[in-house]
Scaffold this motif. Structure first.
Motif, PDB file in Angstrom:
ATOM      1  N   GLU A  84      36.336  51.242  28.288  1.00 13.00           N
ATOM      2  CA  GLU A  84      36.317  50.033  29.121  1.00 13.00           C
ATOM      3  C   GLU A  84      36.047  50.371  30.593  1.00 13.00           C
ATOM      4  O   GLU A  84      36.123  51.526  31.001  1.00 13.00           O
ATOM      5  N   SER A  85      35.775  49.328  31.399  1.00  8.53           N
ATOM      6  CA  SER A  85      35.469  49.526  32.822  1.00  8.53           C
ATOM      7  C   SER A  85      36.745  49.908  33.586  1.00  8.53           C
ATOM      8  O   SER A  85      37.856  49.586  33.145  1.00  8.53           O
ATOM      9  N   PRO A  86      36.598  50.585  34.772  1.00  7.44           N
ATOM     10  CA  PRO A  86      37.780  50.936  35.568  1.00  7.44           C
ATOM     11  C   PRO A  86      38.635  49.711  35.912  1.00  7.44           C
ATOM     12  O   PRO A  86      39.861  49.781  35.938  1.00  7.44           O
ATOM     13  N   GLU A  87      38.001  48.568  36.151  1.00  5.11           N
ATOM     14  CA  GLU A  87      38.744  47.355  36.505  1.00  5.11           C
ATOM     15  C   GLU A  87      39.594  46.873  35.311  1.00  5.11           C
ATOM     16  O   GLU A  87      40.747  46.496  35.462  1.00  5.11           O
ATOM     17  N   TYR A  88      39.012  46.957  34.117  1.00  5.49           N
ATOM     18  CA  TYR A  88      39.756  46.557  32.908  1.00  5.49           C
ATOM     19  C   TYR A  88      40.965  47.477  32.726  1.00  5.49           C
ATOM     20  O   TYR A  88      42.078  47.024  32.456  1.00  5.49           O
ATOM     21  N   ARG A  90      42.507  49.206  35.025  1.00  3.26           N
ATOM     22  CA  ARG A  90      43.496  48.953  36.080  1.00  3.26           C
ATOM     23  C   ARG A  90      44.379  47.750  35.710  1.00  3.26           C
ATOM     24  O   ARG A  90      45.600  47.794  35.838  1.00  3.26           O
ATOM     25  N   ARG A  91      43.759  46.720  35.174  1.00  4.35           N
ATOM     26  CA  ARG A  91      44.533  45.530  34.790  1.00  4.35           C
ATOM     27  C   ARG A  91      45.426  45.818  33.580  1.00  4.35           C
ATOM     28  O   ARG A  91      46.560  45.397  33.513  1.00  4.35           O
ATOM     29  N   HIS A 124      49.809  44.992  42.013  1.00  2.77           N
ATOM     30  CA  HIS A 124      49.142  44.232  40.940  1.00  2.77           C
ATOM     31  C   HIS A 124      48.981  42.748  41.283  1.00  2.77           C
ATOM     32  O   HIS A 124      48.610  41.951  40.426  1.00  2.77           O
TER      33      HIS A 124
END
Ligand code: SF4
Length: 325
Positions: A84-88, A90-91, A124
């Motif tokens: 998955e993407s870094p943003e995914y 992180r969430r 967050h």
């Protein structure tokens, strides 16, 4: 506990390169985790035990995606975060937290306790202003049994057990589903260990948490774990329910670990046969051929030294890697 899989670990490998010489060439690899497969079910506490250096902490960190696996898959709620993407990622991290062995080393000594617990809420974006943060920090301190009037104190003003409660409150701040407790009680006095275990159990039941509870001795994980996995030199040796593991261990390594736990009944303690582990854990950069445990196993045969045993389900939900079982 439902039979819903929260974390799926499939043939996970974590190898760290060994470099040497002026050219810094890769000359080998430390195979900290070398192909382990298991599931963690929603609502359970999976204990993961083994001697220091067996790969359990590395496995815990890889599961939290603090390391990128060398090979294999770690899926959280069915999603392999490595893809998955870094943003995914992180969430998603919000839902997976860690409680450390040494709470003092993991708490910033220059921050007040209220700030330490409130920081994940800000990072967050879970609070809209300072007032909401203060309110949630108060709730978290109450949940873990900390006096809320201590919010302006610094970590050094607390005892070891209280510091671990601060670490737990910080881990809970983001409302996680899954927490890796990495030797979370190992550094505490025995009486304090029991208090922290009780607190973790109560939080698991109240908040619907799932734990991976990493510890180096089987005695420690017995009461909190639903199931227990035993690791040796980067491999899983045995995995079953906590009751079955303690009442009917099948793997020679598990038997050796269990026989090191003293029985608090002198006649029984005198009668029982001990199975002592001799020698040190071999290097994970050069593990024995065949069965990893063969260099220390009193039952090892030539076949064990040549062929690696498969990790297989020998009775319902009881997995073992040993040719003789
Ligand atoms: Fe011991 Fe052989 Fe079983 Fe390995 S496979 S644990 S060496 S008996």
């Amino acid at each position: 506990m439902k039979n819903e899989v929260l974390v799926r670990v499939k043939d996970l490998k974590m190898h760290f390169p060994i470099r040497a010489g002026v050219l810094n060439r890769v000359v080998g690899a430390v195979k900290a985790v070398d192909g382990v497969t298991f599931d963690i079910l929603k609502g359970e506490t999976l204990g993961l035990v083994g001697e220091s250096g067996c790969g359990k902490t590395t496995a815990g960190r890889a599961i939290l995606h603090l390391y990128r696996p060398t090979a294999g898959e770690v899926a959280f709620r069915g999603v392999d975060l490595a893809k998955e993407s870094p943003e995914y990622v992180r969430r998603a991290r919000r839902h997976m937290q860690m409680i450390f062995q040494d709470p003092y080393a993991s708490l910033n000594p220059q921050m007040r306790v209220g700030e330490i617990i409130g920081r994940p809420l800000r990072v967050h974006g879970l609070v809209k202003d300072a007032q909401e943060e203060k309110h949630l920090v108060t709730e978290l301190m109450q949940k873990v049994g900390l006096n809320t009037s201590y919010r302006d104190r610094y970590p050094h003003e607390f005892s070891g057990g209280q510091r671990q409660r601060i670490g737990i409150a910080r881990a809970l701040a983001t409302s996680p589903d899954f927490i890796v407790c990495d030797e979370a009680i190992s550094a505490l006095d025995v009486s304090i260990q029991a208090q922290i275990i009780n607190l973790l159990e109560q939080l698991r039941d109240d908040l619907g948490l799932t734990y991976l509870f990493i510890a180096h001795d089987l005695g420690m994980v017995r009461y909190i774990s639903t199931r227990v996995g035993v690791m040796y030199l980067g491999k899983m040796m045995e995995l079953t329910s906590s009751d079955e593991l303690y009442d009917d261990p099948l793997h020679p390594y598990t038997k050796a670990l269990l026989s090191a736990i003293p029985i608090p009944d002198p006649p029984l303690e005198r009668q029982r046969q001990r199975m002592l582990l001799e020698g040190d854990l071999p290097s994970p950069s050069n593990p024995p051929a065949g069965c990893r445990f063969s260099s220390r196993c009193p039952l090892a045969t030539e076949h064990c030294r040549a062929v690696e045993p498969k990790f297989r389900e020998v009775t319902t939900r009881h997995w073992v890697a040993c040719h003789l079982v």
